[in-house]
Structure formats: structure tokens, C-alpha cells
Write a protein that holds these residues in place. Structure first.
Motif, PDB file in Angstrom:
ATOM      1  N   UNK A   1      88.958 -86.981  16.258  1.00 59.15           N
ATOM      2  CA  UNK A   1      90.172 -86.293  15.815  1.00 59.15           C
ATOM      3  C   UNK A   1      90.918 -85.787  17.043  1.00 59.15           C
ATOM      4  N   UNK A   2      92.220 -86.001  17.056  1.00 58.83           N
ATOM      5  CA  UNK A   2      93.068 -85.539  18.148  1.00 58.83           C
ATOM      6  C   UNK A   2      93.817 -84.289  17.725  1.00 58.83           C
ATOM      7  N   UNK A   3      94.127 -83.429  18.712  1.00 62.42           N
ATOM      8  CA  UNK A   3      94.819 -82.163  18.455  1.00 62.42           C
ATOM      9  C   UNK A   3      96.183 -82.226  19.130  1.00 62.42           C
ATOM     10  N   UNK A   4      97.230 -82.009  18.345  1.00 63.23           N
ATOM     11  CA  UNK A   4      98.587 -82.075  18.878  1.00 63.23           C
ATOM     12  C   UNK A   4      98.987 -80.743  19.517  1.00 63.23           C
ATOM     13  N   UNK A   5      99.754 -80.836  20.590  1.00 63.85           N
ATOM     14  CA  UNK A   5     100.210 -79.602  21.249  1.00 63.85           C
ATOM     15  C   UNK A   5     101.117 -78.796  20.342  1.00 63.85           C
ATOM     16  N   UNK A   6     101.833 -79.461  19.430  1.00 59.99           N
ATOM     17  CA  UNK A   6     102.711 -78.746  18.501  1.00 59.99           C
ATOM     18  C   UNK A   6     101.927 -78.217  17.311  1.00 59.99           C
TER      19      UNK A   6
ATOM     20  N   UNK B   1      90.873 -86.641  27.549  1.00 61.09           N
ATOM     21  CA  UNK B   1      91.962 -87.597  27.738  1.00 61.09           C
ATOM     22  C   UNK B   1      93.148 -87.097  26.929  1.00 61.09           C
ATOM     23  N   UNK B   2      94.281 -86.897  27.609  1.00 60.27           N
ATOM     24  CA  UNK B   2      95.501 -86.419  26.967  1.00 60.27           C
ATOM     25  C   UNK B   2      96.522 -87.555  26.908  1.00 60.27           C
ATOM     26  N   UNK B   3      97.263 -87.607  25.818  1.00 64.42           N
ATOM     27  CA  UNK B   3      98.437 -88.466  25.726  1.00 64.42           C
ATOM     28  C   UNK B   3      99.661 -87.582  25.892  1.00 64.42           C
ATOM     29  N   UNK B   4     100.407 -87.802  26.970  1.00 63.79           N
ATOM     30  CA  UNK B   4     101.597 -86.995  27.251  1.00 63.79           C
ATOM     31  C   UNK B   4     102.780 -87.694  26.606  1.00 63.79           C
ATOM     32  N   UNK B   5     103.361 -87.083  25.569  1.00 70.99           N
ATOM     33  CA  UNK B   5     104.394 -87.718  24.761  1.00 70.99           C
ATOM     34  C   UNK B   5     105.796 -87.204  25.033  1.00 70.99           C
ATOM     35  N   UNK B   6     105.946 -86.175  25.817  1.00 74.08           N
ATOM     36  CA  UNK B   6     107.254 -85.613  26.133  1.00 74.08           C
ATOM     37  C   UNK B   6     107.081 -84.426  27.050  1.00 74.08           C
ATOM     38  N   UNK B   7     108.180 -83.781  27.371  1.00 77.58           N
ATOM     39  CA  UNK B   7     108.091 -82.624  28.239  1.00 77.58           C
ATOM     40  C   UNK B   7     107.351 -81.506  27.517  1.00 77.58           C
ATOM     41  N   UNK B   8     106.194 -81.138  28.057  1.00 75.49           N
ATOM     42  CA  UNK B   8     105.326 -80.097  27.499  1.00 75.49           C
ATOM     43  C   UNK B   8     104.867 -80.443  26.085  1.00 75.49           C
ATOM     44  N   UNK B   9     104.880 -81.720  25.739  1.00 71.60           N
ATOM     45  CA  UNK B   9     104.331 -82.176  24.471  1.00 71.60           C
ATOM     46  C   UNK B   9     103.220 -83.187  24.759  1.00 71.60           C
ATOM     47  N   UNK B  10     102.097 -82.998  24.094  1.00 75.46           N
ATOM     48  CA  UNK B  10     100.946 -83.856  24.374  1.00 75.46           C
ATOM     49  C   UNK B  10     100.011 -83.836  23.182  1.00 75.46           C
ATOM     50  N   UNK B  11      99.047 -84.745  23.234  1.00 74.49           N
ATOM     51  CA  UNK B  11      97.988 -84.799  22.234  1.00 74.49           C
ATOM     52  C   UNK B  11      96.668 -84.829  22.986  1.00 74.49           C
ATOM     53  N   UNK B  12      95.784 -83.904  22.625  1.00 73.57           N
ATOM     54  CA  UNK B  12      94.433 -83.907  23.190  1.00 73.57           C
ATOM     55  C   UNK B  12      93.649 -84.957  22.415  1.00 73.57           C
ATOM     56  N   UNK B  13      93.572 -86.171  22.982  1.00 68.75           N
ATOM     57  CA  UNK B  13      93.055 -87.304  22.239  1.00 68.75           C
ATOM     58  C   UNK B  13      91.545 -87.289  22.092  1.00 68.75           C
ATOM     59  N   UNK B  14      90.869 -87.189  23.227  1.00 68.26           N
ATOM     60  CA  UNK B  14      89.433 -87.486  23.239  1.00 68.26           C
ATOM     61  C   UNK B  14      88.744 -86.571  24.225  1.00 68.26           C
ATOM     62  N   UNK B  15      87.547 -86.152  23.851  1.00 73.16           N
ATOM     63  CA  UNK B  15      86.642 -85.507  24.798  1.00 73.16           C
ATOM     64  C   UNK B  15      85.433 -86.413  24.957  1.00 73.16           C
ATOM     65  N   UNK B  16      85.332 -87.016  26.127  1.00 73.19           N
ATOM     66  CA  UNK B  16      84.222 -87.930  26.394  1.00 73.19           C
ATOM     67  C   UNK B  16      82.961 -87.130  26.685  1.00 73.19           C
ATOM     68  N   UNK B  17      81.842 -87.776  26.508  1.00 67.67           N
ATOM     69  CA  UNK B  17      80.574 -87.109  26.817  1.00 67.67           C
ATOM     70  C   UNK B  17      80.281 -87.154  28.294  1.00 67.67           C
ATOM     71  N   UNK B  18      81.218 -86.711  29.095  1.00 66.23           N
ATOM     72  CA  UNK B  18      81.070 -86.719  30.552  1.00 66.23           C
ATOM     73  C   UNK B  18      81.902 -85.589  31.120  1.00 66.23           C
ATOM     74  N   UNK B  19      81.823 -85.410  32.428  1.00 65.04           N
ATOM     75  CA  UNK B  19      82.522 -84.291  33.054  1.00 65.04           C
ATOM     76  C   UNK B  19      83.917 -84.659  33.528  1.00 65.04           C
ATOM     77  N   UNK B  20      84.093 -85.874  34.082  1.00 64.62           N
ATOM     78  CA  UNK B  20      85.402 -86.280  34.580  1.00 64.62           C
ATOM     79  C   UNK B  20      85.748 -87.674  34.076  1.00 64.62           C
ATOM     80  N   UNK B  21      87.017 -87.871  33.691  1.00 67.65           N
ATOM     81  CA  UNK B  21      87.564 -89.193  33.402  1.00 67.65           C
ATOM     82  C   UNK B  21      88.229 -89.664  34.684  1.00 67.65           C
ATOM     83  N   UNK B  22      87.752 -90.811  35.220  1.00 67.46           N
ATOM     84  CA  UNK B  22      88.151 -91.194  36.582  1.00 67.46           C
ATOM     85  C   UNK B  22      89.031 -92.420  36.659  1.00 67.46           C
ATOM     86  N   UNK B  23      89.092 -93.248  35.605  1.00 65.83           N
ATOM     87  CA  UNK B  23      89.878 -94.465  35.731  1.00 65.83           C
ATOM     88  C   UNK B  23      90.177 -95.111  34.398  1.00 65.83           C
ATOM     89  N   UNK B  24      91.258 -95.931  34.413  1.00 63.42           N
ATOM     90  CA  UNK B  24      91.638 -96.747  33.267  1.00 63.42           C
ATOM     91  C   UNK B  24      91.832 -98.180  33.737  1.00 63.42           C
TER      92      UNK B  24
END
Length: 739
Positions: free
Chosen positions: A45-50, A363-386
Motif C-alpha cells: 500500500x502506498x501513502x499519498x502526500x496529500x 521509494x518515493x514517486x515524486x509527482x509534482x512540487x511537494x507532491x509525492x507518494x510513499x510507494x514502497x518500504x523495502x526490507x533493507x536500509x538503503x535503495x541504491x539503484x534502478x
């Protein structure tokens, strides 16, 4: 009335009883804002900034590496994924089934970066004492036969050695030129397809951290030190596009329209161009490495090490900002976080900018100025690459531990969200829920009387959304709700959840009552929008004609309270009202209102402002006994006579009706006041006798040298004044004239 009650149905009686027991107004707990929902636990489940919840993209783990860190990933056209890892240093190839094979095992500590070129050629950079390795499939036939996963089908060699400690990033252009970003001296090298290398760009920064290629063939570079974003032409001419407020550019991405996105972190030093001293975690003897989260504690690193890549929480972790630099060069901050550090950025199939962060693995999806969606929390400490994956999906790498994931392209078929545990602070009855959303959403609730749901709470119970959303959970102090979102024709979404509850009314408590005779609380102007219950008590001032009373009280239901102040004198059984409907927690009154004597104050607190008539509860507390004495003593039988022409003999008696005498003083002819003891030498009685002699003052000559008696030819007059004080400093005086 009793007969009428017997006729009521049992259910109605139960409701009436619960209303009497839970005698406070209904309250609500709402969760809709990002800050509120982010305290819960989301899975799919993702959480929207709005505000609100929606299904996150599908997210599954492909591979767990024996290496602690995966620094960089890249994919080829066949769907194979290549990973640069460290501790130990490896280059892995991972096929679509998640099978991993090490292709390179160099002697250096880390494989920091890699890119995949034409014909499946891989370039991998190591640190420290970095080198660039070239990995090639031996022949097309062997590569096809081995499925691109067998080490025997590959050759490796040192392609370029820049002679520097750090190689931070690699980038290929359309002509096959390889650009190498280095540290220590902030240099970028260009290596041609034939292997010839030149110094392409020299900056005045310490490190060039990240590289990207724009649509016009310009190299975009981000630095550490001053947080600069460079645009470097194919000829090697550099131009600073943007100087970020942060110290280090940590990631770059360029969209189809040519907008450049730069993530930055770290606070700038006073002199951004000078080498900086930072703290690394567990640096290894062979040379400095980026800040790694490695068990073993903290120790200093060389001054030229950047603040990234992986600071432990609290070590250089000052949050990140993401900026968009338009094609005309104008910058705009579009996202900021005080806790999450951006390590990688990419675009999903819908063109949304994804930001991989630490040190919470979001992992955040940035959809606009100061608007984002908190998409995913991985079972790790840092997300390093796509890296791109087949079908519009993305590969994702993480560190601590080194893992590989696949995100998208479709949304998850089902996701769950558990709210944080709500504490009503008192035993409460749970009413209806108020749900706002669309699609296939199921709600559940549970309750308990300890703050840990694993300790014998009620089981999850389904909430019927087709009826009145009554929460089928037992009355308790704590509760929690859960939402299950399932994919359907209409995308599921939860915009808000409101829980109605009725706390059991608990009587207020008065903790302390203090009485200070001779003090007064000054009148302060009422502050607008300030709850009287939270208003500060002013400091009392000295006023012997006043009595100051203060108390402290609290209410477990956070009800509004009013107070009544009563008094009772010694020997009385009836309490007399002094003041009613007091909202402050202090009161001053005229001490003259009370006759001399001993008294006790009683404070009664009521939560009536928060309840219906007849349903309020009260509490009371008495002060310690105190005494009031506003009547001065009396001075009786004062006599003053001259004896032997040398002494003044003074006698008097002081009497007080309530308290013992404290002290007495005398003055002759307006001279200084002198202390005198009573006859029995101890001031401990309501009546004291005084008998003392003082020298007769010698006549003083005037300017002509004559005394007053010589001038007047008569007697000399002297005035003796005495005064007596009781224990409350009430004073009485008298005077006598002597000839």
C-alpha cells in the motif's frame, strides 16, 4: 420510574446503562493526512502526500547477495541484470529467474559503478585505488550457449587506471566513449572505444559523484563540496547549471523533455571549495571508502571522503532535496525530506520520478512540487539503484543487506495497511467507523488494554461497510484498524478513516492545594485562544492584606474543569463558599474577610463543562491548616518616668487576642528603633510585659552653645514611643511624654 424501566427491552436498558457509565461526549480519531498514516504499517500500500492510501506497484525480491552493499545496477537488452557489489567486491549477473553468477571478483574492496555498453560489454569501476575493468562475452555463440551467466563465457581485463583513490560513477555516450568520474581531484576522464584516455574535465571540487547524459550529448555531472551541477559539452567545456543549497549531489536523472533532476544532501561547510573532514564508519586499512553502515563503531576517515554513500542514522544524515532544472536553466526545488537521503533516481513507465532513499529503505514517486507518494518500504536500509526491466518494470537494488527487487509494472493485486495503535487514555466504548474511499476496500478492527497488540488483544474483526460501520470490538483503552485494498475495475483507495469512541468518564483529580497568607496573585489579562487549564500561574507578590491559594489538578479525559473554593474555620463542620465557577488554578482574596483564627481551604473540581447536567463528576482536596490574623495587638499601661535624673524607666504591657507577640521596639525623641525583650526574656505568649531602663538623653547645645533648657528656662521634654508586633506582623504603638 422503576416500573417503566422494567418495561424497556433488555437491549435498550443496556444502551441506557452504557450511556450512564460512559458519561462523556463522543470523541473521534481521524487518520487521513500523510503524517498520520505514515505512522502505520503498509504492505503493498502506498501513502499519498496529500493524504490517503492506494495500492502500491507490485514489488518482489529477486535475489539476496552475499555482498553487504550493492552500489550500482544495469541491465542489457536480454533482460539480464548486472550488479556492482562490495564486501566482498563482485560483479554479478542475475538472469530473469533470479539466478546470480559472479562475473568479476577483483582484489579491490568495492565495485562502485558499472554500465552496459554495446554488444553486452560491461565496464565496472572499483574503489579504493580504483580501476575500470572491461568484461566481454568471448563470442556470440559461446554467450548464447552459456546463457550469458557462465563466467567461462566472459573475459575481464583492466581497461583504465586513473591513479586515484575513488571512481564514483561511469557513463557512456552514443559513440561508445566512457566517462569516468573520480574523487580526490574532482576529475572526469574520457576513454575512447579504442582504449585511449584523456582528462576530459577538471573541476575545483573534491569529488565528481554522479554522471548523466542529456539528449544533446552533453555530460551532466554532480559534485561533492559545493553541490554543483555541471553541464559539460562534448568538447569538455564546463558550465555550472546550479549550485545547490546542499553539499553533495547524490543522484541525477533526465526526463524526455530535457529537465534535469538532481538530488542533494549534506550541509555545506563555511568554505565549500576546501577539502572537508568527515566521519566514516569502519574505514578499512587499504584506503578510505564512502561512509558505510558497517558494524564496529565509528572512526575518522580521510578529509577528502564525501558524506555519502551510506551514513548511519545520525551520521551526516541531514535529509535530501530534489531540484528540477528546466532546459532554460531555471531551477526549482520540488521535494524535500528531513530524514530520507536520496541515493538513486529513475523514471517509471508512466514518467513519474522515483527516488530511492535511505536510511529507511523507502521509494518515493515524486509527482509534482511537494507532491509525492510513499510507494514502497523495502526490507533493507538503503535503495541504491534502478535499472530497466522487461515490460516496463524496474529493477531495484539495496544495501544493508545487498538485495535485488523487481518493481511494477502493474499494481499489487492486494495490499494491507495497519494503523498505528490508538490510545484513548481511558477505558472507552468504540462506536462507528466513518470510511471515505472507493473500490474494493475491506476494513477490520481490534482492541485491547495494553499498548502491544500481540499481548492478548481481541482478534481482527471485519467491519461491515454495507451497514453502519459499527466496530465489533470490545470496550478497551487501545484500538487499531486495518484496511485491505484489492485490485478491481475501480482502483481501490482509502481517503480517510474516522473512529468514534466514548471514553468512560473519570472524576478529575486534585494533586495539591497550597495556601500562602500575606501573598497575592496579580491579575493578568486573559490571553485569547489560550485554554485556562494550560495558562501559566503568575508569580505571587507580597501583600500582607491578602491570602493566595493555588492548586494543581488534572483530568484523565482531558475534560474542561471548573473549581469552587470553600473555607472552614477551626471547630466548624460546615464549609462556606468563598468563590464559585473559577477556571484558573489560583485565587487571591482579602484576608480581612476572615476573622482571626485557624482555617482550611477546600477545592472542589468539576468536569461539568464537558458533560450533560447530572453526569458530571467532582473531586475535592483540602489544604493544610493555616492561620489568619489581621488585628494588631494592644499596648496597655505605658508609663515612662525619670529616675535619679539619669534614667528613663519604661513599663507597658502588649496583648494580642489570637497570636503570640513576636517582638517589641522603642524609640526616644524620634531616634532609631531599639529592640527590647519582655520581662520573661521569651516572646512566646499572647500577653507580654515589658520593663526596662534607658539612659536619659543629655541635652544637646544649639549653635550658640546653650541647651534647650537654658534657652527656655524650663523643663526639657522627651518622647518615648513603643510598638509591638504579633506573629503576623500586625503592629500597635503608643507614646509617653516625659518632662
Amino acid at each position: 420510574m422503576a416500573a417503566d424501566l422494567r418495561k424497556l427491552p433488555a437491549l435498550l436498558l443496556a444502551i441506557l446503562f452504557s450511556i450512564l457509565v460512559f458519561a462523556e461526549g463522543t470523541r473521534t480519531w481521524e487518520q487521513s493526512k500523510f503524517e498520520e498514516l505514515s505512522r502505520g504499517t503498509a504492505n503493498g500500500v502506498a501513502i499519498r502526500s496529500v493524504g490517503g492510501l492506494q495500492l502500491a506497484p507490485s514489488f518482489k525480491q529477486l535475489y539476496t547477495s552475499p555482498s553487504t552493499y550493492i552500489w550500482s545496477i544495469a541491465s542489457d537488452g536480454d533482460g539480464n541484470l548486472f550488479a556492482a557489489a562490495g564486501s566482498p567486491a563482485r560483479v554479478y549477473v542475475i538472469d530473469r529467474d533470479g539466478k546470480a553468477t559472479p562475473l568479476l571478483e577483483p582484489q579491490e574492496l568495492q565495485v562502485q559503478a558499472l554500465v552496459v555498453g554495446k554488444n553486452g560489454v560491461i565496464f565496472a569501476a572499483t574503489s579504493p585505488d580504483g580501476k575500470v575493468y572491461k568484461l566481454e562475452p568471448k563470442t556470440d555463440s559461446k554467450r548464447k550457449k552459456a546463457g550469458n551467466t557462465e563466467p567461462s563465457a566472459w573475459t575481464s581485463s583492466v581497461y583504465f587506471d586513473p591513479g586515484t583513490k575513488y571512481i564514483w560513477d561511469l557513463q557512456l555516450d552514443d559513440k561508445g566513449n566512457l566517462y569516468v568520474a573520480t574523487g580526490d581531484r574532482g576529475e572526469i576522464y574520457r576513454v575512447s572505444p579504442s582504449g585511449e584516455h584523456t582528462l576530459f574535465f577538471k573541476s575545483d571540487e573534491v569529488h565528481i559523484r554522479v554522471l548523466a547524459m542529456d539528449h544533446k550529448g552533453n555530460l551532466i555531472a554532480g559534485s561533492d563540496g559545493s553541490g554543483l551541477v555541471y553541464r559539460i559539452s562534448p568538447a569538455g567545456d564546463g558550465f555550472v547549471l546550479y549550485s545547490a543549497p546542499k553539499r553533495e549531489i547524490t543522484a541525477l536523472a533526465i526526463d524526455e523533455a530535457g529537465n534535469i533532476y538532481a538530488a542533494a544532501a549534506g550541509e555545506k561547510r563555511a568554505s565549500s571549495l576546501a577539502p572537508v573532514t568527515v566521519t566514516a564508519i569502519n574505514p578499512v586499512p587499504a584506503g578510505p571508502v564512502p561512509l558505510l553502515q558497517v558494524p564496529g563503531g565509528l572512526s575518522p576517515a580521510p578529509s577528502s571522503s564525501p558524506i555519502m554513500a551510506f551514513p548511519a542514522p545520525g551520521v551526516g544524515a541531514t535529509g535530501s532535496e530534489v531540484y528540477r532544472i528546466a532546459p532554460d536553466g531555471s531551477p526549482l526545488r520540488i521535494w524535500t525530506s528531513s530524514t530520507d537521503l536520496v541515493y538513486a533516481m529513475a523514471f517509471d513507465q508512466h514518467g513519474n520520478l522515483l527516488a530511492g532513499t535511505g536510511n529507511r529503505g523507502h521509494i518515493f514517486a515524486i509527482t509534482g512540487q511537494d507532491e509525492f507518494v510513499d510507494l514502497i518500504k523495502a526490507g533493507a536500509t538503503q535503495i541504491t539503484g534502478f535499472a530497466k526491466a522487461p515490460g516496463g518494470a524496474l529493477y531495484v537494488s539495496s544495501s544493508n543487506l545487498g538485495k535485488l527487487f523487481l518493481i511494477g509494472p502493474d499494481a499489487a493485486s492486494e495490499g494491507t495497511f495497519e494503523s498505528d495503535v490508538f490510545d484513548a487514555h481511558t477505558f472507552s466504548r468504540w462506536g462507528r467507523g466513518e470510511f471515505r474511499g472507493t473500490g474494493n476496500v475491506a476494513l477490520f478492527a481490534r482492541s485491547g488494554n495494553v499498548d502491544n497488540p500481540d499481548r492478548n488483544w481481541s482478534p481482527w474483526s471485519a467491519v461491515d461497510l454495507t451497514k453502519d460501520l459499527a466496530l465489533p470490538i470490545p470496550s478497551a483503552r487501545f484500538m487499531q484498524w486495518k484496511a485491505v485494498l484489492r485490485a478491481g475495475t475501480v482502483p481501490p483507495r482509502l481517503d480517510s478513516m474516522v473512529v468514534n469512541y466514548l471514553p468512560k468518564n473519570i472524576a478529575p483529580e486534585i494533586d495539591d492545594v497550597t495556601v500562602q497568607p500575606g501573598m497575592r496573585y496579580p491579575q493578568l489579562p486573559k490571553q485569547p485562544n489560550v485554554d485556562p487549564a494550560n495558562a501559566a500561574t503568575p508569580a505571587p507578590v507580597r501583600d500582607r492584606d491578602s491570602i493566595a491559594v493555588k492548586w494543581s489538578a488534572h483530568d484523565a479525559n482531558d475534560d474542561d474543569l471548573t473549581y469552587s473554593v470553600y473555607y472552614r474555620s477551626d471547630g466548624q463542620t460546615r464549609w462556606l463558599l468563598l468563590k464559585d465557577d473559577v477556571t484558573d488554578k489560583y485565587l487571591s482574596f482579602d484576608a480581612g474577610l476572615l476573622p482571626d483564627g485557624g482555617y482550611t481551604i477546600r477545592i472542589v473540581a468539576s468536569d461539568a463543562p464537558s458533560h450533560s447536567p447530572g453526569e458530571a463528576l467532582t473531586a475535592d482536596k483540602e489544604s493544610s491548616r493555616f492561620e489568619v490574623d489581621t488585628t494588631p495587638p494592644q499596648v496597655e499601661n505605658l508609663t515612662a518616668t525619670v529616675e535619679q535624673g539619669k534614667w528613663i524607666h519604661v513599663r507597658f504591657r502588649a496583648i494580642d487576642t489570637f497570636s503570640p507577640l513576636k517582638r517589641a521596639e522603642y524609640s526616644v525623641d524620634a531616634g532609631d528603633w531599639q529592640y527590647i525583650e519582655p520581662v520573661d526574656q521569651i516572646s512566646d505568649s499572647k500577653t507580654e510585659n515589658y520593663d526596662f531602663r534607658i539612659p536619659l538623653p543629655e541635652p544637646e547645645p544649639d549653635a550658640s552653645g546653650r541647651t534647650s533648657s537654658e534657652v527656655t528656662g524650663g523643663d526639657v521634654e522627651h518622647v518615648v514611643v513603643v510598638r509591638a508586633y504579633d506573629r503576623f506582623d500586625n503592629m500597635a504603638s503608643a507614646k509617653a511624654l516625659i518632662r
